[in-house]
Design an enzyme around this catalytic site. Sequence first.
Site, mmCIF file in Angstrom:
data_model
loop_
_atom_site.group_PDB
_atom_site.id
_atom_site.type_symbol
_atom_site.label_atom_id
_atom_site.label_comp_id
_atom_site.label_asym_id
_atom_site.label_seq_id
_atom_site.Cartn_x
_atom_site.Cartn_y
_atom_site.Cartn_z
ATOM 1 N N SER A 115 -72.188 -25.817 99.990
ATOM 2 C CA SER A 115 -70.772 -25.572 100.281
ATOM 3 C C SER A 115 -69.897 -26.579 99.560
ATOM 4 O O SER A 115 -68.682 -26.504 99.625
ATOM 5 C CB SER A 115 -70.517 -25.620 101.786
ATOM 6 O OG SER A 115 -71.140 -26.728 102.347
ATOM 7 N N HIS A 136 -72.768 -18.462 98.713
ATOM 8 C CA HIS A 136 -72.381 -19.249 99.888
ATOM 9 C C HIS A 136 -72.211 -18.352 101.116
ATOM 10 O O HIS A 136 -71.287 -17.536 101.163
ATOM 11 C CB HIS A 136 -71.076 -19.990 99.553
ATOM 12 C CG HIS A 136 -70.613 -20.915 100.615
ATOM 13 N ND1 HIS A 136 -69.294 -21.213 100.823
ATOM 14 C CD2 HIS A 136 -71.297 -21.621 101.555
ATOM 15 C CE1 HIS A 136 -69.184 -22.060 101.829
ATOM 16 N NE2 HIS A 136 -70.387 -22.318 102.286
ATOM 17 N N GLU A 148 -69.574 -15.877 99.451
ATOM 18 C CA GLU A 148 -68.764 -16.332 98.315
ATOM 19 C C GLU A 148 -69.698 -16.486 97.120
ATOM 20 O O GLU A 148 -70.755 -17.099 97.242
ATOM 21 C CB GLU A 148 -68.187 -17.724 98.651
ATOM 22 C CG GLU A 148 -66.704 -17.793 98.745
ATOM 23 C CD GLU A 148 -66.234 -19.190 99.151
ATOM 24 O OE1 GLU A 148 -66.984 -19.964 99.781
ATOM 25 O OE2 GLU A 148 -65.082 -19.519 98.833
ATOM 26 N N ASN A 187 -63.804 -23.428 101.769
ATOM 27 C CA ASN A 187 -63.690 -24.793 102.283
ATOM 28 C C ASN A 187 -62.425 -25.513 101.825
ATOM 29 O O ASN A 187 -61.986 -26.465 102.459
ATOM 30 C CB ASN A 187 -64.954 -25.597 101.962
ATOM 31 C CG ASN A 187 -66.093 -25.118 102.844
ATOM 32 O OD1 ASN A 187 -65.872 -24.783 104.009
ATOM 33 N ND2 ASN A 187 -67.282 -25.039 102.294
HETATM 34 N N1 CAA Z 1 -77.317 -13.997 115.931
HETATM 35 C C1 CAA Z 1 -77.040 -12.857 116.581
HETATM 36 N N2 CAA Z 1 -75.966 -12.702 117.395
HETATM 37 C C2 CAA Z 1 -75.148 -13.761 117.535
HETATM 38 C C3 CAA Z 1 -75.368 -14.988 116.876
HETATM 39 C C4 CAA Z 1 -76.518 -15.082 116.041
HETATM 40 N N3 CAA Z 1 -76.834 -16.190 115.374
HETATM 41 N N4 CAA Z 1 -74.363 -15.850 117.202
HETATM 42 C C5 CAA Z 1 -73.532 -15.189 118.031
HETATM 43 N N5 CAA Z 1 -74.017 -13.933 118.231
HETATM 44 C C6 CAA Z 1 -73.418 -12.872 119.031
HETATM 45 C C7 CAA Z 1 -73.472 -13.173 120.514
HETATM 46 O O1 CAA Z 1 -74.699 -12.760 121.077
HETATM 47 C C8 CAA Z 1 -72.321 -12.348 121.049
HETATM 48 O O2 CAA Z 1 -72.689 -11.005 121.216
HETATM 49 P P1 CAA Z 1 -71.973 -10.083 122.348
HETATM 50 O O3 CAA Z 1 -70.514 -10.038 121.955
HETATM 51 O O4 CAA Z 1 -72.638 -8.773 122.229
HETATM 52 O O5 CAA Z 1 -72.223 -10.806 123.621
HETATM 53 C C9 CAA Z 1 -71.318 -12.386 119.909
HETATM 54 O O6 CAA Z 1 -72.045 -12.779 118.730
HETATM 55 C C10 CAA Z 1 -70.235 -13.371 120.191
HETATM 56 O O7 CAA Z 1 -70.827 -14.641 120.499
HETATM 57 P P2 CAA Z 1 -70.453 -15.524 121.770
HETATM 58 O O8 CAA Z 1 -70.152 -14.657 122.946
HETATM 59 O O9 CAA Z 1 -71.521 -16.562 121.924
HETATM 60 O O10 CAA Z 1 -69.175 -16.352 121.379
HETATM 61 P P3 CAA Z 1 -67.877 -15.901 120.595
HETATM 62 O O11 CAA Z 1 -67.316 -14.643 121.118
HETATM 63 O O12 CAA Z 1 -66.996 -17.094 120.511
HETATM 64 O O13 CAA Z 1 -68.399 -15.636 119.128
HETATM 65 C C11 CAA Z 1 -68.669 -16.544 116.976
HETATM 66 C C12 CAA Z 1 -69.071 -16.636 118.430
HETATM 67 C C13 CAA Z 1 -69.189 -15.209 116.390
HETATM 68 C C14 CAA Z 1 -69.354 -17.688 116.280
HETATM 69 C C15 CAA Z 1 -67.089 -16.573 116.900
HETATM 70 O O14 CAA Z 1 -66.576 -17.608 117.695
HETATM 71 C C16 CAA Z 1 -66.589 -16.786 115.497
HETATM 72 O O15 CAA Z 1 -66.548 -15.865 114.712
HETATM 73 N N6 CAA Z 1 -66.185 -18.038 115.171
HETATM 74 C C17 CAA Z 1 -65.792 -18.430 113.833
HETATM 75 C C18 CAA Z 1 -67.022 -18.908 113.116
HETATM 76 C C19 CAA Z 1 -66.739 -19.375 111.717
HETATM 77 O O16 CAA Z 1 -65.590 -19.576 111.334
HETATM 78 N N7 CAA Z 1 -67.802 -19.550 110.911
HETATM 79 C C20 CAA Z 1 -67.648 -20.075 109.561
HETATM 80 C C21 CAA Z 1 -67.805 -21.549 109.563
HETATM 81 S S1 CAA Z 1 -67.587 -22.242 107.964
HETATM 82 C C22 CAA Z 1 -69.071 -22.047 107.209
HETATM 83 O O17 CAA Z 1 -70.029 -21.590 107.754
HETATM 84 C C23 CAA Z 1 -69.148 -22.410 105.767
HETATM 85 C C24 CAA Z 1 -69.188 -23.821 105.406
HETATM 86 O O18 CAA Z 1 -69.417 -24.088 104.221
HETATM 87 C C25 CAA Z 1 -68.931 -24.920 106.310
#
Ligand code: CAA
Length: 388
Positions: A115, A136, A148, A187
Amino acid sequence: MKILVVGSGTMGHGIAEVAAISGFDVKLVDISWEILNRAKEKMLESLKKLYEKGTIKDSPESIMSKIEMAVTYDVAKDIDIAIEAVPEIIDLKRKVFSELDRVAPQHAILATNTSSIPISDIAEITSRKEKVIGMHFFNPPPIMKLVEIIPSKYTSSDTINEIIELSKKMNKIPVRLKVEVPGFVSNRIYFRLLQEACREVEAKEATIEGIDSAARYKLRLPMGIFELADYVGLDVSLDLWNVIVSRGATDVKCSLFSEKVKLKELGVKSGKGFYNYPAGKYSKPELPKESDVKGSRLISLAVNEASWLIENKIVNANEIDTVMKYGFNFPQGLLEIADNLGLDSILYELEDIYSKGYSAYMPNALLKNMVNNGYIGRKSGKGFYEYS
Ligand code: CAA
């Protein structure tokens, strides 16, 4: 097609899982069986969730049977594509790539999920620079749709096209950068959100909960900004910030993140960051529903950065919004949100913060021109997008 994933941490095992779901033969390599067995448990846990929801039709066990695990690079000898996802340490990445280059067949593409490390620096260690590329993924890989695609200065167009096709076969949405920039698109925007959140708290304009409440309830983002940083990892987030600044972006001095990292409070994975996560598992922090934080102020620096990316023809507005919608699960793109709030309000916030001595907030010329020409978003019929 045979895909090798190197590194079975959060991103590596998630990528291997996605590749197996998509029907590919997958190999997953790490340095010990203990680490690989932990990864196997996590993949099974994730696959079970997806199976119960009906997202996947094949049983978790049958998908897992497509993933061969190994602690040696010998398994790379018949692969078509490798995706590296080891920790963000340049020497380690270079070591992995020189091993892959030695063992993998000549036709194989070597992709990195880095990243922050320049793709060209990684490519240079290999004898196939034109076949090295950035691919990415976003956390969690089974849920986030974005990939990405970052060509280095050496990457061939055949390699770019093959990786775009592979991303689609993995049911992902690819966004390709025209040229590589530090932090890529995702990022660069993410670190600007962190900087403004951090600045507001350190300047005592806002509290951590106030920022996160505004992000969640005013901007309707899936997570607050500090909550997201906890989720990504405060060490990872700080590294990104430092790498992007060390490669030329103007800094916003703010020590909230480095203080946390010094205390080894790294977010979800360490059980504590800005919020508490018992047992190192993510759970939604309770946040107040009301907050004084202005959405336009919170995203102002990120919009300025997006404007810079457009001005420099790295990506267009639509591609930036695709990144934010599918990489960060924003309900709308960042620039759609900006157009709705009004580009005049965004510019007002930038000028205000800039006048307080924060040079990173100097308004970008493209954004300034749009506002000066009356293109202030939805209410004027034109901003980053046109409205009829
Ligand atoms: N595998 C399968 N299912 C998953 C999972 C996984 N690893 N993680 C979450 N889920 C599922 C959960 O089981 C849940 O399913 P249901 O709705 O059917 O119950 C659903 O996804 C939602 O999860 P949660 O209820 O636990 O919590 P939430 O509603 O807050 O969702 C999230 C969690 C999907 C992570 C959501 O909060 C989200 O989209 N957040 C933003 C995440 C983000 O921005 N990621 C990018 C980070 S930056 C990066 O990665 C790049 C870098 O270079 C740093």
